[in-house]
Write a protein that holds these residues in place. Structure first.
Motif, PDB file in Angstrom:
ATOM      1  N   VAL A 166      55.761 -54.208  27.665  1.00 17.65           N
ATOM      2  CA  VAL A 166      57.140 -53.714  27.695  1.00 17.65           C
ATOM      3  C   VAL A 166      58.008 -54.758  28.399  1.00 17.65           C
ATOM      4  O   VAL A 166      57.737 -55.099  29.560  1.00 17.65           O
ATOM      5  N   PRO A 167      59.036 -55.284  27.752  1.00 19.27           N
ATOM      6  CA  PRO A 167      59.891 -56.283  28.408  1.00 19.27           C
ATOM      7  C   PRO A 167      60.663 -55.681  29.571  1.00 19.27           C
ATOM      8  O   PRO A 167      60.894 -54.471  29.632  1.00 19.27           O
ATOM      9  N   GLY A 168      61.064 -56.545  30.509  1.00 20.79           N
ATOM     10  CA  GLY A 168      61.942 -56.102  31.582  1.00 20.79           C
ATOM     11  C   GLY A 168      63.304 -55.703  31.034  1.00 20.79           C
ATOM     12  O   GLY A 168      63.666 -56.071  29.914  1.00 20.79           O
ATOM     13  N   ILE A 169      64.083 -54.993  31.833  1.00 19.72           N
ATOM     14  CA  ILE A 169      65.359 -54.459  31.358  1.00 19.72           C
ATOM     15  C   ILE A 169      66.335 -55.583  30.993  1.00 19.72           C
ATOM     16  O   ILE A 169      66.898 -55.602  29.889  1.00 19.72           O
ATOM     17  N   GLU A 170      66.548 -56.520  31.908  1.00 23.50           N
ATOM     18  CA  GLU A 170      67.467 -57.612  31.608  1.00 23.50           C
ATOM     19  C   GLU A 170      66.927 -58.493  30.478  1.00 23.50           C
ATOM     20  O   GLU A 170      67.674 -58.959  29.616  1.00 23.50           O
ATOM     21  N   GLU A 171      65.613 -58.703  30.491  1.00 24.33           N
ATOM     22  CA  GLU A 171      64.984 -59.470  29.414  1.00 24.33           C
ATOM     23  C   GLU A 171      65.221 -58.780  28.075  1.00 24.33           C
ATOM     24  O   GLU A 171      65.542 -59.424  27.072  1.00 24.33           O
ATOM     25  N   TYR A 172      65.051 -57.465  28.065  1.00 25.58           N
ATOM     26  CA  TYR A 172      65.229 -56.730  26.814  1.00 25.58           C
ATOM     27  C   TYR A 172      66.664 -56.825  26.311  1.00 25.58           C
ATOM     28  O   TYR A 172      66.900 -57.026  25.114  1.00 25.58           O
ATOM     29  N   MET A 173      67.629 -56.691  27.207  1.00 24.83           N
ATOM     30  CA  MET A 173      69.026 -56.716  26.783  1.00 24.83           C
ATOM     31  C   MET A 173      69.374 -58.054  26.134  1.00 24.83           C
ATOM     32  O   MET A 173      70.057 -58.104  25.100  1.00 24.83           O
ATOM     33  N   ALA A 174      68.894 -59.141  26.717  1.00 26.12           N
ATOM     34  CA  ALA A 174      69.140 -60.463  26.141  1.00 26.12           C
ATOM     35  C   ALA A 174      68.391 -60.634  24.828  1.00 26.12           C
ATOM     36  O   ALA A 174      68.935 -61.174  23.848  1.00 26.12           O
ATOM     37  N   MET A 175      67.159 -60.162  24.785  1.00 26.36           N
ATOM     38  CA  MET A 175      66.334 -60.273  23.583  1.00 26.36           C
ATOM     39  C   MET A 175      66.930 -59.466  22.431  1.00 26.36           C
ATOM     40  O   MET A 175      67.013 -59.928  21.290  1.00 26.36           O
ATOM     41  N   ARG A 176      67.383 -58.273  22.731  1.00 28.99           N
ATOM     42  CA  ARG A 176      67.921 -57.387  21.688  1.00 28.99           C
ATOM     43  C   ARG A 176      69.222 -57.935  21.116  1.00 28.99           C
ATOM     44  O   ARG A 176      69.466 -57.830  19.908  1.00 28.99           O
ATOM     45  N   GLU A 177      70.041 -58.522  21.978  1.00 29.63           N
ATOM     46  CA  GLU A 177      71.287 -59.101  21.481  1.00 29.63           C
ATOM     47  C   GLU A 177      71.000 -60.178  20.436  1.00 29.63           C
ATOM     48  O   GLU A 177      71.713 -60.294  19.438  1.00 29.63           O
ATOM     49  N   LYS A 178      69.970 -60.966  20.666  1.00 34.41           N
ATOM     50  CA  LYS A 178      69.617 -62.009  19.701  1.00 34.41           C
ATOM     51  C   LYS A 178      68.988 -61.412  18.450  1.00 34.41           C
ATOM     52  O   LYS A 178      69.366 -61.752  17.322  1.00 34.41           O
ATOM     53  N   ALA A 179      68.020 -60.509  18.641  1.00 35.64           N
ATOM     54  CA  ALA A 179      67.195 -60.042  17.528  1.00 35.64           C
ATOM     55  C   ALA A 179      67.914 -59.079  16.596  1.00 35.64           C
ATOM     56  O   ALA A 179      67.434 -58.827  15.486  1.00 35.64           O
ATOM     57  N   LEU A 180      69.052 -58.547  17.002  1.00 36.18           N
ATOM     58  CA  LEU A 180      69.776 -57.608  16.135  1.00 36.18           C
ATOM     59  C   LEU A 180      70.365 -58.298  14.905  1.00 36.18           C
ATOM     60  O   LEU A 180      70.697 -57.650  13.920  1.00 36.18           O
ATOM     61  N   MET A 181      70.517 -59.594  14.947  1.00 32.93           N
ATOM     62  CA  MET A 181      71.066 -60.401  13.855  1.00 32.93           C
ATOM     63  C   MET A 181      72.502 -60.008  13.481  1.00 32.93           C
ATOM     64  O   MET A 181      72.857 -59.969  12.307  1.00 32.93           O
ATOM     65  N   ILE A 182      73.331 -59.766  14.472  1.00 29.70           N
ATOM     66  CA  ILE A 182      74.752 -59.554  14.205  1.00 29.70           C
ATOM     67  C   ILE A 182      75.561 -60.802  14.533  1.00 29.70           C
ATOM     68  O   ILE A 182      76.596 -61.055  13.913  1.00 29.70           O
ATOM     69  N   HIS A 183      75.087 -61.620  15.461  1.00 29.26           N
ATOM     70  CA  HIS A 183      75.794 -62.872  15.753  1.00 29.26           C
ATOM     71  C   HIS A 183      76.062 -63.696  14.483  1.00 29.26           C
ATOM     72  O   HIS A 183      77.183 -64.210  14.314  1.00 29.26           O
ATOM     73  N   PRO A 184      75.097 -63.850  13.570  1.00 26.86           N
ATOM     74  CA  PRO A 184      75.395 -64.636  12.366  1.00 26.86           C
ATOM     75  C   PRO A 184      76.510 -64.037  11.511  1.00 26.86           C
ATOM     76  O   PRO A 184      77.269 -64.775  10.875  1.00 26.86           O
ATOM     77  N   PHE A 185      76.613 -62.715  11.489  1.00 23.45           N
ATOM     78  CA  PHE A 185      77.686 -62.089  10.713  1.00 23.45           C
ATOM     79  C   PHE A 185      79.048 -62.349  11.363  1.00 23.45           C
ATOM     80  O   PHE A 185      80.045 -62.575  10.666  1.00 23.45           O
ATOM     81  N   LEU A 186      79.106 -62.318  12.679  1.00 23.65           N
ATOM     82  CA  LEU A 186      80.367 -62.613  13.359  1.00 23.65           C
ATOM     83  C   LEU A 186      80.768 -64.060  13.149  1.00 23.65           C
ATOM     84  O   LEU A 186      81.957 -64.384  13.079  1.00 23.65           O
TER      85      LEU A 186
END
Length: 331
Positions: A166-186
């Motif tokens: 289970v990732p740490g909380i801050e680690e997860y938040m950073a990881m999820r922001e990348k892995a959601l794949m919305i940055h490329p759409f923006l």
């Protein structure tokens, strides 16, 4: 579709608009791409299920004012995101590393799809070529960088899944922001708006923060939306609700309330920053318009929920078949 109680707590002060080309775009997606150009990437039964995800409607809510011609690369990118996410979410970290290197190289125009040798490389090359008809190489390079960011997040996710950690909380938040794949759409928003902003504006800390918040807020909405799917498909240790419950030693209901609080704090920050944008001189109005279009992504993901079946149990793709597909070379 998300339950009404949760939906009532996840409201946004932005319009939710749907592009009038949504249904025609869905027909194009199903017939021209899924049944045509993309045939054979996944087994036919999974391809049929992917039609029910209705990715064109996601595109229509993310980019409500785009013309038909400008929607094509955006809709192709949305379909890519579905195939990529579902086929490779259980891939090994080594597979993801290889996929990242080859796919991003195609996105940057460094190699051809044939040289890449991965199933979705041709789609990425087409998105790149179509995007270049509307935006300059600098903007397309930003899209490629954001695609690389996605693969970084996916690699981190698959590492935790492989190790059952289970990732740490801050680690997860950073990881999820990348892995959601919305940055490329923006990064492709300039295709819709028709206005290319200077690179210095894209790099401004306030604009970068607003972009980050757009992804994160949408991601927290998706954590509620995908919770049941994650629990049923072996992704439970990379859902933020479970991460919060694990580290804070609280029950799932308390973790859900904590995530509501995180979501609301970040939404408040987005609204404040959007209201108090810095003075960008003659670019102030175009920047305000650009950020306004970011808000369509936040409200659009909520708006599209009732139009799609991605999170309905009967449409969950078979995981064993997808794992086999992930290791398959393109035909």
């Amino acid at each position: 579709m998300m339950d009404s109680t949760t939906m009532a707590k996840l409201r946004y002060p932005f319009p939710s608009l749907m592009n009038p080309h949504a249904e025609a775009l869905q027909q194009h997606t199903d017939r021209v791409w899924i049944d045509g150009e993309w045939a054979g990437i996944v087994p036919p039964e999974i391809a049929e299920g992917f039609k029910q995800v209705r990715t064109a409607y996601m595109t229509a809510f993310f980019f409500p004012s785009a013309t038909w011609e400008r929607l094509i690369p955006l809709a192709r990118m949305m379909l890519f995101s579905l195939y990529q996410d579902d086929v490779y979410e259980h891939a090994s970290p080594d597979q993801v590393q290889h996929l990242r290197h080859q796919t991003v190289a195609v996105a940057r125009g460094e190699i051809t799809p044939q040289e890449a040798g991965v199933p979705l490389a041709r789609a990425i090359a087409q998105i790149r070529a179509e995007a270049l008809a509307f935006i300059p190489p600098t903007s397309v390079a930003r899209w490629a960088d954001d695609l690389d960011l996605y693969f970084q997040g996916l690699e981190a996710e698959t590492t935790h899944l492989a190790a059952d950690t289970v990732p740490g909380i801050e680690e997860y938040m950073a990881m999820r922001e990348k892995a959601l794949m919305i940055h490329p759409f923006l990064a492709l928003k300039e295709i819709e708006t028709g206005t290319v902003l200077p690179e210095g504006i894209h790099d401004h800390p306030v604009v970068r923060r607003l972009k980050s918040l757009t992804v994160r807020i949408t991601g927290w909405f998706n954590e509620f939306q995908s919770y049941d799917k994650d629990m049923r498909t072996g992704m439970e240790n990379v859902n933020f609700i479970n991460v919060l419950a694990h580290h804070h030693r609280i029950c799932i209901d308390q973790a859900r309330e904590e995530l509501f609080s995180i979501h609301d704090r970040e939404l408040d920050e987005f609204v404040r920053l959007q209201r108090d944008l810095p003075d960008f001189g003659r670019w102030s109005d175009p920047v305000a318009q650009h950020i306004h279009h970011f808000s369509f992504v936040i409200s659009g993901w909520r708006g599209v929920d009732k139009h799609i079946h991605r999170y309905d149990p009967e449409y969950y793709p078979d995981q064993e078949t997808l794992c086999a597909t992930a290791g398959k070379d393109p035909t």
